[in-house]
Design an enzyme around this catalytic site. Structure first.
Site, PDB file in Angstrom:
ATOM      1  N   ASN A  46       0.838  -1.274   0.140  1.00 18.31           N
ATOM      2  CA  ASN A  46      -0.027  -0.050  -0.012  1.00 18.31           C
ATOM      3  C   ASN A  46       0.868   1.202   0.011  1.00 18.31           C
ATOM      4  OD1 ASN A  46       0.562  -0.929   2.841  1.00 18.31           O
ATOM      5  ND2 ASN A  46      -1.219   0.258   3.522  1.00 18.31           N
ATOM      6  N   VAL A  47       0.344   2.251  -0.639  1.00 18.56           N
ATOM      7  CA  VAL A  47       1.279   3.550  -0.857  1.00 18.56           C
ATOM      8  C   VAL A  47       0.112   4.566  -0.422  1.00 18.56           C
ATOM      9  CG1 VAL A  47       2.412   4.915  -2.388  1.00 18.56           C
ATOM     10  CG2 VAL A  47       2.486   2.530  -2.557  1.00 18.56           C
ATOM     11  N   TYR A  52      -5.827  11.756   2.380  1.00 21.39           N
ATOM     12  CA  TYR A  52      -6.037  10.252   2.804  1.00 21.39           C
ATOM     13  C   TYR A  52      -6.943   9.528   1.684  1.00 21.39           C
ATOM     14  CZ  TYR A  52      -4.944  12.125   7.574  1.00 21.39           C
ATOM     15  OH  TYR A  52      -4.289  12.819   8.716  1.00 21.39           O
ATOM     16  N   CYS A  57      -4.260   1.100  -2.454  1.00 25.22           N
ATOM     17  CA  CYS A  57      -4.110  -0.306  -1.630  1.00 25.22           C
ATOM     18  C   CYS A  57      -2.974  -1.211  -2.346  1.00 25.22           C
ATOM     19  CB  CYS A  57      -5.665  -1.112  -1.625  1.00 25.22           C
ATOM     20  SG  CYS A  57      -6.672  -0.558  -0.627  1.00 25.22           S
ATOM     21  N   GLU A  59      -3.273  -3.774  -3.610  1.00 22.75           N
ATOM     22  CA  GLU A  59      -3.814  -4.573  -4.757  1.00 22.75           C
ATOM     23  C   GLU A  59      -3.492  -3.811  -5.982  1.00 22.75           C
ATOM     24  OE1 GLU A  59      -4.938  -4.249  -1.733  1.00 22.75           O
ATOM     25  OE2 GLU A  59      -5.711  -6.580  -1.013  1.00 22.75           O
TER      26      GLU A  59
END
Ligand code: THU
Length: 138
Positions: A46-47, A52, A57, A59
């Site tokens: 995740n990055v 926010y 994610c 994925e």
């Protein structure tokens, strides 16, 4: 699916990817790994972002890695949290995985090995768009 899946390797690769996570806001690093139908193994983390809601994610990172490394279909998938424990992909990410899944794709889940159809039943996908666009049968 007859292919032998090295779940231990997939799990270790997901843990390694988790170590690269950029998650300063949630403090919840995630790592994922998948076996592609040509045999290669890809991974992602995740990055997050100061804005926010636009954080990515793990994925998302994995799917980008899939496409950038030549595409193909996902055969098996593992996801871990910051402790290396199994983690269920969030709903949006199940949809991301479904788009690129091989028939019968397997996931190492908190409740055992499951298929993509079990974790995203009656999924919406490319087929629905194709069927809608197809001319009606004569
Ligand atoms: N996260 C993922 O990377 N994948 C998931 O399937 C679940 C949630 C991330 C998003 C965010 O950076 C952090 O976990 C906390 O929600």
């Amino acid at each position: 699916m007859t292919r032998d899946i090295d779940w231990t390797l997939l799990h270790a690769t997901a843990v390694e990817a988790m170590g690269k996570a950029y998650a300063p806001y949630s403090d919840f690093p995630v790592g994922v790994a998948a076996l592609v139908d040509d045999g290669r193994i890809i991974s992602g983390c995740n990055v997050e972002n100061a804005s926010y809601g636009v954080g990515l994610c793990a994925e998302c990172s994995l799917v980008s890695a899939l496409i950038m490394s030549g595409g193909g279909k996902l055969v098996a998938f593992a996801c871990v949290d910051g402790k290396g424990d199994r983690l269920m992909p969030c709903g949006r990410c199940r949809q991301l995985l479904y788009e690129h899944s091989a028939e019968g794709m397997l996931l190492d889940t908190v409740s055992g090995i499951k298929t993509i159809d079990e974790v995203l039943p009656d999924a919406f996908g490319p087929r629905q768009l194709e069927e809608y666009a197809a001319p009606p049968a004569p």
